[in-house]
Structure formats: structure tokens, C-alpha cells
Write an enzyme that holds these catalytic residues in place. Structure first.
Site, mmCIF file in Angstrom:
data_model
loop_
_atom_site.group_PDB
_atom_site.id
_atom_site.type_symbol
_atom_site.label_atom_id
_atom_site.label_comp_id
_atom_site.label_asym_id
_atom_site.label_seq_id
_atom_site.Cartn_x
_atom_site.Cartn_y
_atom_site.Cartn_z
ATOM 1 N N ARG A 25 -13.993 15.206 -11.024
ATOM 2 C CA ARG A 25 -12.598 15.605 -11.297
ATOM 3 C C ARG A 25 -12.006 16.388 -10.131
ATOM 4 N NH1 ARG A 25 -12.857 18.932 -16.371
ATOM 5 N NH2 ARG A 25 -14.801 19.504 -15.362
ATOM 6 N N ASN A 43 -12.477 15.103 -18.576
ATOM 7 C CA ASN A 43 -13.771 14.648 -19.092
ATOM 8 C C ASN A 43 -13.594 14.230 -20.542
ATOM 9 O OD1 ASN A 43 -15.355 15.030 -16.826
ATOM 10 N ND2 ASN A 43 -16.120 17.022 -17.465
#
Length: 95
Positions: A25, A43
Site C-alpha cells: 500500500r 487491505n
């Protein structure tokens, strides 16, 4: 008249593989901001990552290729993209 190559469009991607716990990320955020894109990386509970990207067509294409490669330590398995029609992001968020 709007130039279609510079019009803001959106994509939603779902990425599977080894993409959690490897800085995926943060990698997406850094690369997206470098290209002037907005959106988020999230996520998912099943181990996948959802990425939403908003920006110009050329920058999105570059970003799709970058995500397919992933950062060092990640292993991108399956990657799917679909249009994303909302324009609700200011900057780039990780959640």
C-alpha cells in the site's frame, strides 16, 4: 472541448498474491502521488488489496503496469481492473 487524454477517469483494482505485510500500500501511494493520481489503497480481509485510482489516462496506464510489478518482496498474483465512477478522493489514502 475536453481532451480525452487528459480527462480524469477512475479505476478500481483488486490485487491478490503476497500483497499484505510487504509495503504494497505504501508503494502504491508513493507511485500514485509521483504521477499526480488520487485515490486509496485498502487491505481487504481476505488478503487482497483494493486500489482506487483517479487521474489522467496516461498516468493510470503507467500505474497499472507499476502495480502489476509490485514492490520488492511482493508477489502479484491475480489483478483485475474495472471502471470507478465516483470522484470522492482528495489526495491518496491508505486504510
Amino acid at each position: 472541448m475536453v481532451d480525452p487524454s487528459t480527462a480524469v477517469i477512475g479505476l478500481r483494482g483488486i490485487i491478490s498474491g503476497r500483497v499484505q505485510g510487504v509495503g504494497f500500500r505504501a508503494f502504491v501511494k508513493r507511485e500514485a502521488l509521483n504521477r499526480g493520481l488520487r485515490g486509496r489503497a485498502l487491505n481487504l480481509h481476505d488478503g487482497r488489496v483494493e486500489v482506487i485510482l483517479l487521474g489522467e489516462r496516461e498516468a493510470l496506464a503507467e500505474m497499472q503496469a507499476e502495480i502489476a510489478r509490485g514492490p520488492e518482496g511482493a508477489r502479484v498474483g491475480n489483478l483485475t481492473w474495472e471502471p470507478y465512477l465516483e470522484d470522492s478522493f482528495d489526495g491518496f489514502a491508505i486504510s
